[in-house]
Design a protein around this motif. Structure first.
Motif, PDB file in Angstrom:
ATOM      1  N   THR A  49      42.271 119.642  20.886  1.00  0.00           N
ATOM      2  CA  THR A  49      41.936 118.245  20.599  1.00  0.00           C
ATOM      3  C   THR A  49      40.935 118.145  19.463  1.00  0.00           C
ATOM      4  OG1 THR A  49      41.327 116.131  21.622  1.00  0.00           O
ATOM      5  CG2 THR A  49      40.015 118.027  22.246  1.00  0.00           C
ATOM      6  N   CYS A  83      51.547 110.640  27.735  1.00  0.00           N
ATOM      7  CA  CYS A  83      50.236 111.095  27.261  1.00  0.00           C
ATOM      8  C   CYS A  83      49.156 110.806  28.295  1.00  0.00           C
ATOM      9  CB  CYS A  83      49.909 110.380  25.953  1.00  0.00           C
ATOM     10  SG  CYS A  83      48.544 111.104  25.036  1.00  0.00           S
ATOM     11  N   SER A 101      46.015 116.974  21.380  1.00  0.00           N
ATOM     12  CA  SER A 101      45.276 115.833  21.896  1.00  0.00           C
ATOM     13  C   SER A 101      44.453 115.242  20.759  1.00  0.00           C
ATOM     14  CB  SER A 101      44.362 116.290  23.037  1.00  0.00           C
ATOM     15  OG  SER A 101      43.434 115.289  23.410  1.00  0.00           O
ATOM     16  N   ASN A 133      47.833 114.205  25.105  1.00  0.00           N
ATOM     17  CA  ASN A 133      46.583 113.790  25.723  1.00  0.00           C
ATOM     18  C   ASN A 133      45.731 113.055  24.693  1.00  0.00           C
ATOM     19  OD1 ASN A 133      44.478 113.998  27.945  1.00  0.00           O
ATOM     20  ND2 ASN A 133      43.398 115.077  26.325  1.00  0.00           N
TER      21      ASN A 133
END
Length: 446
Positions: free
Chosen positions: A416, A177, A117, A135
């Protein structure tokens, strides 16, 4: 499609049962939809179970809506969806598309269980990494401070509103996504206004990609949030002195939004003890923030070690200032007794396992959250490991994810970070060394 991909779908032991092998045709008017999944492979056991029972095939309304929403090319299903089916009494096999970011297009799983992400709202920064992402997550700080109001990032002032930014990010990232967007004001007391904000997000991103970020709120409430915007911007209430209603504001908001059909990214999770209660709000994502927590633990340890060696109160005074600056203490506790400060510092390090292998890398919260997630009845909930920097955060996380103790949980993890931070770990010094050799060799070809 490359030479090592089977032309007729996936299978095992060289035995393949595509959906069409059931001998059932598409229901009238469903041909174009069934064409998209006709090569979907069935396991031999499933094929035997369905053979002779399936009379015809059709797509669910959601399947059709997904195809229309994302204008999916003919013969394909989009990334970000798992293909599922239900056999009806009359022999109709209904084919559905279920949101699942573990999947690439045409029902093929992504390369690894761990998903990636980006923490960014900068379309220029996201574009190079977009094909690798499942993501994207952003918050008001990322949207406004780091992009829209940052002339270096928002080149030519091309973007003026959050909605413009979200529209462009959705275009770049495509259907596969998820996009987590945080509420501008979680302290808004009119729930209808919060719903209006979420509806705007949904109109831009679709219900399939939108995840609403709801933060833990602690002692902050509609009546004191102004303190964070004025003067020294310190809160007069300590983080652990919130009223029950204030402390659970985020939990209840997450539950209400979920009742309205929104998936929730429950954010601002720093300590492991937040997680079990957060899971009661049935979030789609929970989080482990690692960067600032680890840095603060390190700073606390340095000051405590100095005090232990010297018994000089100046180190406890420095510790008190550190705790005040990072909101362990409220604005009215600048003169907090130094013995209390000493105990608080020791308690923090003890809880965080900072002086033993469980937490010396700052990842004790990740370990704890994976263990808790393993026990939940929320099969779609994933852990986002976020907020990282420096030379060791990502490599330590990578090492943890390779630990056999968490092999069963890797498909519940999303990592992320800012794209530039992730990008730095794609190369080593030897990449340069070998490229020097190869390019010089190619340059001297005859």
């Amino acid at each position: 499609m490359t030479v090592n991909y089977r032309s007729q779908g996936e299978g095992t032991l060289g035995l393949h049962f595509p959906l069409t092998a059931l001998g059932a045709g598409a229901a009238k008017g469903e041909e174009a939809y069934i064409e998209r999944v006709k090569d979907l492979c069935l396991e031999p056991q499933l094929f035997s179970l369905l053979e002779g029972k399936v009379k015809y095939l059709a797509a669910t309304p959601r399947f059709k809506d997904v195809i229309q929403t994302f204008a999916v090319p003919a013969g394909e299903t989009p990334a970000g969806f798992r293909i599922e089916s239900t056999l009806q009494e009359d022999g109709l096999l209904l084919i559905d598309l279920v949101r699942d970011i573990s999947y690439d297009k045409n029902g093929v799983k992504r390369p690894t269980g761990i998903l990636y992400s980006a923490d960014s709202a900068n379309p220029y920064e996201v574009a190079p990494i977009a094909p690798l992402l499942a993501n994207l997550t952003c918050n008001p700080g990322i949207v406004y401070d780091l992009f829209i109001n940052n002339p270096k990032a928002n080149v030519g002032n091309a973007f003026h509103t959050r909605d413009e930014v979200m529209t462009e990010l959705g275009r770049i990232l495509g259907p596969g996504c998820d996009i987590s967007v945080e509420l501008n004001n979680p302290f808004e007391e009119d729930f209808d206004k919060i719903l209006e904000e979420c509806e705007t997000f949904k109109s831009i991103l679709s219900e399939y990609r939108l995840v609403v970020k709801v933060p833990h709120t602690g002692p902050v409430n509609p009546n004191n949030v102004h303190e964070l915007l004025e003067g020294d911007k310190k809160l007069s209430t300590r983080y652990d002195q919130a009223s029950t209603a204030d402390a659970l504001r985020g939990h209840n908001l997450a539950l209400r939004l979920r009742e309205h059909g929104y998936r929730i990214n429950y954010t601002l999770m720093f300590e492991p003890y937040q997680t079990a209660m957060a899971l009661q709000a049935k979030p789609y994502f929970i989080n482990s923030f690692v960067r600032h927590r680890a840095k603060q633990s390190s700073a606390i340890k340095v000051l405590l070690d100095c005090y232990d060696r010297t018994v000089d109160r100046k180190y406890l005074e420095a510790l008190r200032a550190e705790l005040l600056a990072n909101d362990y203490l409220s604005s009215g506790e600048a003169d907090r007794d130094l013995l209390d400060v000493l105990k608080l510092g020791r308690d923090v390090l003890r809880y965080r396992n900072f002086e033993n292998p469980e937490g010396a890398d700052g990842l004790d919260g990740v370990r704890h959250n994976l263990r808790l997630l393993r026990q939940t009845n929320l099969p779609d909930t994933r852990l986002i490991i976020c907020s990282m920097e420096g030379e060791y955060n990502y490599p330590d996380i990578d090492n943890l994810m390779a630990d056999p103790a968490y092999a069963d949980m890797v498909d519940r993890v999303v990592i992320t970070a800012e794209p530039q931070y992730l990008a730095r770990f794609t190369a080593t010094n030897q990449v340069v060394s070998y490229q020097r050799r190869f390019m010089n060799a190619a340059n001297g070809q005859k």
